[in-house]
Design a protein around this motif. Structure first.
Motif, PDB file in Angstrom:
ATOM      1  N   ALA A 158      11.598  -2.566  59.429  1.00  0.00           N
ATOM      2  CA  ALA A 158      12.847  -1.927  59.856  1.00  0.00           C
ATOM      3  C   ALA A 158      13.217  -0.728  58.988  1.00  0.00           C
ATOM      4  CB  ALA A 158      13.981  -2.948  59.854  1.00  0.00           C
ATOM      5  N   ILE A 159      13.049  -0.840  57.664  1.00  0.00           N
ATOM      6  CA  ILE A 159      13.431   0.272  56.791  1.00  0.00           C
ATOM      7  C   ILE A 159      12.284   1.261  56.584  1.00  0.00           C
ATOM      8  CG2 ILE A 159      15.206  -1.046  55.590  1.00  0.00           C
ATOM      9  CD1 ILE A 159      13.262  -1.301  53.218  1.00  0.00           C
ATOM     10  N   ASN A 160      11.135   0.967  57.161  1.00  0.00           N
ATOM     11  CA  ASN A 160       9.978   1.860  57.052  1.00  0.00           C
ATOM     12  C   ASN A 160       9.264   1.908  58.404  1.00  0.00           C
ATOM     13  OD1 ASN A 160       7.948   3.511  56.045  1.00  0.00           O
ATOM     14  ND2 ASN A 160       6.883   1.873  54.958  1.00  0.00           N
ATOM     15  N   PRO A 161       9.936   2.449  59.426  1.00  0.00           N
ATOM     16  CA  PRO A 161       9.400   2.393  60.795  1.00  0.00           C
ATOM     17  C   PRO A 161       8.103   3.165  61.004  1.00  0.00           C
ATOM     18  CG  PRO A 161      11.320   3.829  60.699  1.00  0.00           C
ATOM     19  CD  PRO A 161      11.254   3.109  59.385  1.00  0.00           C
ATOM     20  N   MET A 162       7.792   4.109  60.105  1.00  0.00           N
ATOM     21  CA  MET A 162       6.552   4.866  60.249  1.00  0.00           C
ATOM     22  C   MET A 162       5.430   4.303  59.381  1.00  0.00           C
ATOM     23  SD  MET A 162       7.849   8.827  60.643  1.00  0.00           S
ATOM     24  CE  MET A 162       6.340   9.368  61.476  1.00  0.00           C
ATOM     25  N   GLY A 163       5.712   3.218  58.666  1.00  0.00           N
ATOM     26  CA  GLY A 163       4.677   2.597  57.846  1.00  0.00           C
ATOM     27  C   GLY A 163       4.185   3.491  56.722  1.00  0.00           C
ATOM     28  N   VAL A 164       5.084   4.269  56.127  1.00  0.00           N
ATOM     29  CA  VAL A 164       4.697   5.187  55.050  1.00  0.00           C
ATOM     30  C   VAL A 164       4.224   4.384  53.840  1.00  0.00           C
ATOM     31  CG1 VAL A 164       5.480   7.036  53.518  1.00  0.00           C
ATOM     32  CG2 VAL A 164       6.350   6.897  55.865  1.00  0.00           C
ATOM     33  N   ASP A 165       3.138   4.835  53.235  1.00  0.00           N
ATOM     34  CA  ASP A 165       2.549   4.143  52.084  1.00  0.00           C
ATOM     35  C   ASP A 165       3.092   4.762  50.796  1.00  0.00           C
ATOM     36  OD1 ASP A 165       1.044   2.913  50.168  1.00  0.00           O
ATOM     37  OD2 ASP A 165      -0.906   3.566  50.945  1.00  0.00           O
ATOM     38  N   PHE A 166       3.989   4.052  50.135  1.00  0.00           N
ATOM     39  CA  PHE A 166       4.622   4.588  48.936  1.00  0.00           C
ATOM     40  C   PHE A 166       3.822   4.318  47.663  1.00  0.00           C
ATOM     41  CE2 PHE A 166       8.144   4.221  51.979  1.00  0.00           C
ATOM     42  CZ  PHE A 166       8.547   5.549  51.982  1.00  0.00           C
ATOM     43  N   THR A 167       2.597   3.829  47.818  1.00  0.00           N
ATOM     44  CA  THR A 167       1.686   3.802  46.672  1.00  0.00           C
ATOM     45  C   THR A 167       0.973   5.148  46.542  1.00  0.00           C
ATOM     46  OG1 THR A 167      -0.236   2.971  47.908  1.00  0.00           O
ATOM     47  CG2 THR A 167       1.303   1.330  47.025  1.00  0.00           C
ATOM     48  N   ASP A 168       1.149   6.001  47.539  1.00  0.00           N
ATOM     49  CA  ASP A 168       0.600   7.364  47.529  1.00  0.00           C
ATOM     50  C   ASP A 168       1.692   8.299  47.017  1.00  0.00           C
ATOM     51  OD1 ASP A 168      -0.361   9.903  48.027  1.00  0.00           O
ATOM     52  OD2 ASP A 168      -0.753   9.573  50.163  1.00  0.00           O
ATOM     53  N   GLN A 169       1.462   8.959  45.898  1.00  0.00           N
ATOM     54  CA  GLN A 169       2.512   9.797  45.314  1.00  0.00           C
ATOM     55  C   GLN A 169       2.907  10.958  46.216  1.00  0.00           C
ATOM     56  OE1 GLN A 169       0.755  11.013  41.548  1.00  0.00           O
ATOM     57  NE2 GLN A 169       0.236  13.013  42.383  1.00  0.00           N
ATOM     58  N   ASN A 170       2.037  11.338  47.144  1.00  0.00           N
ATOM     59  CA  ASN A 170       2.400  12.412  48.071  1.00  0.00           C
ATOM     60  C   ASN A 170       3.473  11.987  49.069  1.00  0.00           C
ATOM     61  OD1 ASN A 170       0.531  14.209  46.944  1.00  0.00           O
ATOM     62  ND2 ASN A 170      -1.108  13.525  48.295  1.00  0.00           N
ATOM     63  N   SER A 171       3.691  10.674  49.201  1.00  0.00           N
ATOM     64  CA  SER A 171       4.699  10.165  50.135  1.00  0.00           C
ATOM     65  C   SER A 171       6.106  10.171  49.546  1.00  0.00           C
ATOM     66  CB  SER A 171       4.368   8.718  50.549  1.00  0.00           C
ATOM     67  OG  SER A 171       3.134   8.643  51.210  1.00  0.00           O
ATOM     68  N   LEU A 172       6.205  10.308  48.242  1.00  0.00           N
ATOM     69  CA  LEU A 172       7.471  10.044  47.559  1.00  0.00           C
ATOM     70  C   LEU A 172       8.587  11.020  47.924  1.00  0.00           C
ATOM     71  CD1 LEU A 172       6.055   9.132  44.022  1.00  0.00           C
ATOM     72  CD2 LEU A 172       6.643   7.591  45.918  1.00  0.00           C
ATOM     73  N   ASP A 173       8.232  12.234  48.353  1.00  0.00           N
ATOM     74  CA  ASP A 173       9.269  13.197  48.732  1.00  0.00           C
ATOM     75  C   ASP A 173       9.245  13.525  50.223  1.00  0.00           C
ATOM     76  OD1 ASP A 173       6.912  14.603  48.721  1.00  0.00           O
ATOM     77  OD2 ASP A 173       7.662  16.307  47.560  1.00  0.00           O
ATOM     78  N   ASP A 174       8.441  12.799  50.995  1.00  0.00           N
ATOM     79  CA  ASP A 174       8.431  13.021  52.445  1.00  0.00           C
ATOM     80  C   ASP A 174       9.812  12.719  53.021  1.00  0.00           C
ATOM     81  OD1 ASP A 174       5.759  13.554  52.173  1.00  0.00           O
ATOM     82  OD2 ASP A 174       5.061  11.731  53.182  1.00  0.00           O
ATOM     83  N   PHE A 175      10.174  13.425  54.088  1.00  0.00           N
ATOM     84  CA  PHE A 175      11.461  13.153  54.729  1.00  0.00           C
ATOM     85  C   PHE A 175      11.285  13.015  56.235  1.00  0.00           C
ATOM     86  CE2 PHE A 175      11.180  17.788  54.563  1.00  0.00           C
ATOM     87  CZ  PHE A 175      11.696  18.222  55.773  1.00  0.00           C
ATOM     88  N   SER A 176      12.248  12.342  56.860  1.00  0.00           N
ATOM     89  CA  SER A 176      12.134  11.996  58.276  1.00  0.00           C
ATOM     90  C   SER A 176      13.439  12.327  59.000  1.00  0.00           C
ATOM     91  CB  SER A 176      11.808  10.502  58.421  1.00  0.00           C
ATOM     92  OG  SER A 176      11.665  10.142  59.781  1.00  0.00           O
ATOM     93  N   PRO A 177      13.569  13.558  59.500  1.00  0.00           N
ATOM     94  CA  PRO A 177      14.811  13.964  60.173  1.00  0.00           C
ATOM     95  C   PRO A 177      14.893  13.420  61.598  1.00  0.00           C
ATOM     96  CG  PRO A 177      13.239  15.747  60.279  1.00  0.00           C
ATOM     97  CD  PRO A 177      12.583  14.648  59.469  1.00  0.00           C
ATOM     98  N   GLY A 178      16.091  13.415  62.127  1.00  0.00           N
ATOM     99  CA  GLY A 178      16.286  12.929  63.485  1.00  0.00           C
ATOM    100  C   GLY A 178      16.012  13.978  64.542  1.00  0.00           C
ATOM    101  N   GLN A 179      15.932  15.239  64.132  1.00  0.00           N
ATOM    102  CA  GLN A 179      15.669  16.328  65.068  1.00  0.00           C
ATOM    103  C   GLN A 179      14.614  17.248  64.484  1.00  0.00           C
ATOM    104  OE1 GLN A 179      18.974  18.017  67.347  1.00  0.00           O
ATOM    105  NE2 GLN A 179      18.338  20.057  66.721  1.00  0.00           N
ATOM    106  N   MET A 180      13.809  17.829  65.351  1.00  0.00           N
ATOM    107  CA  MET A 180      12.729  18.685  64.875  1.00  0.00           C
ATOM    108  C   MET A 180      13.194  20.128  64.691  1.00  0.00           C
ATOM    109  SD  MET A 180       8.970  19.500  66.540  1.00  0.00           S
ATOM    110  CE  MET A 180       8.357  17.832  66.326  1.00  0.00           C
ATOM    111  N   TYR A 181      12.881  20.671  63.527  1.00  0.00           N
ATOM    112  CA  TYR A 181      13.106  22.087  63.239  1.00  0.00           C
ATOM    113  C   TYR A 181      11.769  22.700  62.852  1.00  0.00           C
ATOM    114  CZ  TYR A 181      18.153  21.310  63.162  1.00  0.00           C
ATOM    115  OH  TYR A 181      19.445  21.000  63.510  1.00  0.00           O
ATOM    116  N   LEU A 182      11.531  23.921  63.326  1.00  0.00           N
ATOM    117  CA  LEU A 182      10.279  24.615  63.053  1.00  0.00           C
ATOM    118  C   LEU A 182      10.564  26.057  62.654  1.00  0.00           C
ATOM    119  CD1 LEU A 182       8.188  23.439  66.153  1.00  0.00           C
ATOM    120  CD2 LEU A 182       8.148  22.455  63.852  1.00  0.00           C
ATOM    121  N   PRO A 183       9.686  26.652  61.844  1.00  0.00           N
ATOM    122  CA  PRO A 183       9.861  28.054  61.470  1.00  0.00           C
ATOM    123  C   PRO A 183       9.184  28.994  62.469  1.00  0.00           C
ATOM    124  CG  PRO A 183       8.063  27.128  60.213  1.00  0.00           C
ATOM    125  CD  PRO A 183       8.589  26.012  61.087  1.00  0.00           C
ATOM    126  N   LYS A 184       9.805  30.100  62.715  1.00  0.00           N
ATOM    127  CA  LYS A 184       9.202  31.134  63.563  1.00  0.00           C
ATOM    128  C   LYS A 184       8.099  31.859  62.783  1.00  0.00           C
ATOM    129  CE  LYS A 184      10.395  35.751  65.305  1.00  0.00           C
ATOM    130  NZ  LYS A 184      11.498  36.735  65.464  1.00  0.00           N
TER     131      LYS A 184
END
Length: 207
Positions: A41-67
């Motif tokens: 429930a608190i990790n719906p994407m199954g992110v692996d937090f033993t990987d240090q690259n995951s520690l600052d990942d974020f999951s917004p509710g809406q998609m934003y992209l750069p032009k």
């Protein structure tokens, strides 16, 4: 599709009945790994937090992209077959359980520019599911906002990491990465979150 440019902006899209989940890399620009067995429930994407690259990942509710910058979608599904479809980006790629796919493109006009060009102030880029995936299939729609690069950079800098939003996830971070996790996730700057972490640590120590 051809291989995405090395400087592409990475966005992970996960389809599930009946919505989309998103994940972006944080300040390190490196998307962490995942494992479906870690889904909860608190990790719906199954992110692996033993990987240090995951520690600052974020999951917004809406998609934003750069032009004007290459964007690479890393696509997967949690349950059944879905399909990421966006006609304005000429994008259609299946989201297959157990078999990640990818697609890259460049958005050449912001949402605001498209509203002016079309004369439609309600215009939005959109992603929908193009694969019948169950009774709630029709609800799998996601608004996509394309911003100027400086606006996108500002938006990205304001996002809270997954761990910052769910401090209880710190219990899945290995001891040797906890100090780094506090810094990368932004928890170090959040007194309330630190109180929650201390409570979790106290409970763990008493067990």
């Amino acid at each position: 599709t051809s291989e995405a440019p090395s400087d592409s902006e990475i966005v992970e899209i996960m389809g599930y009945q009946f919505a989309w989940k998103l994940r972006y890399p944080g300040g390190d620009d490196k998307l962490g790994s995942y494992d479906y067995r870690l889904t909860m429930a608190i990790n719906p994407m199954g992110v692996d937090f033993t990987d240090q690259n995951s520690l600052d990942d974020f999951s917004p509710g809406q998609m934003y992209l750069p032009k004007g910058k290459p964007i690479k979608f890393q696509i997967r599904a949690r349950d059944v077959l879905h399909s990421v479809y966006s006609p304005h980006f000429r994008l259609k790629m299946d989201a297959v359980p157990g078999m990640p796919t990818s697609f890259w493109f460049t958005a050449t006009k912001t949402t605001e520019e498209m509203r002016l060009e079309t004369g439609n102030p309600e215009f939005n880029y959109e992603i929908a599911c193009a694969e019948i995936c169950g009774q709630g299939h029709f609800s799998m729609r996601l608004i996509v906002v394309v911003l100027e690069p400086d606006q996108y950079k500002k938006w990205k800098s304001e996002q809270q990491s997954i761990i910052q939003r769910e401090p209880d996830l710190m219990r899945f971070v290995p001891d040797n990465l906890k100090e780094l996790a506090l810094i990368k996730s932004g928890l170090e700057k959040s007194p309330k979150a630190n109180e929650n972490i201390n409570s979790v640590n106290e409970v763990s120590a008493s067990m």
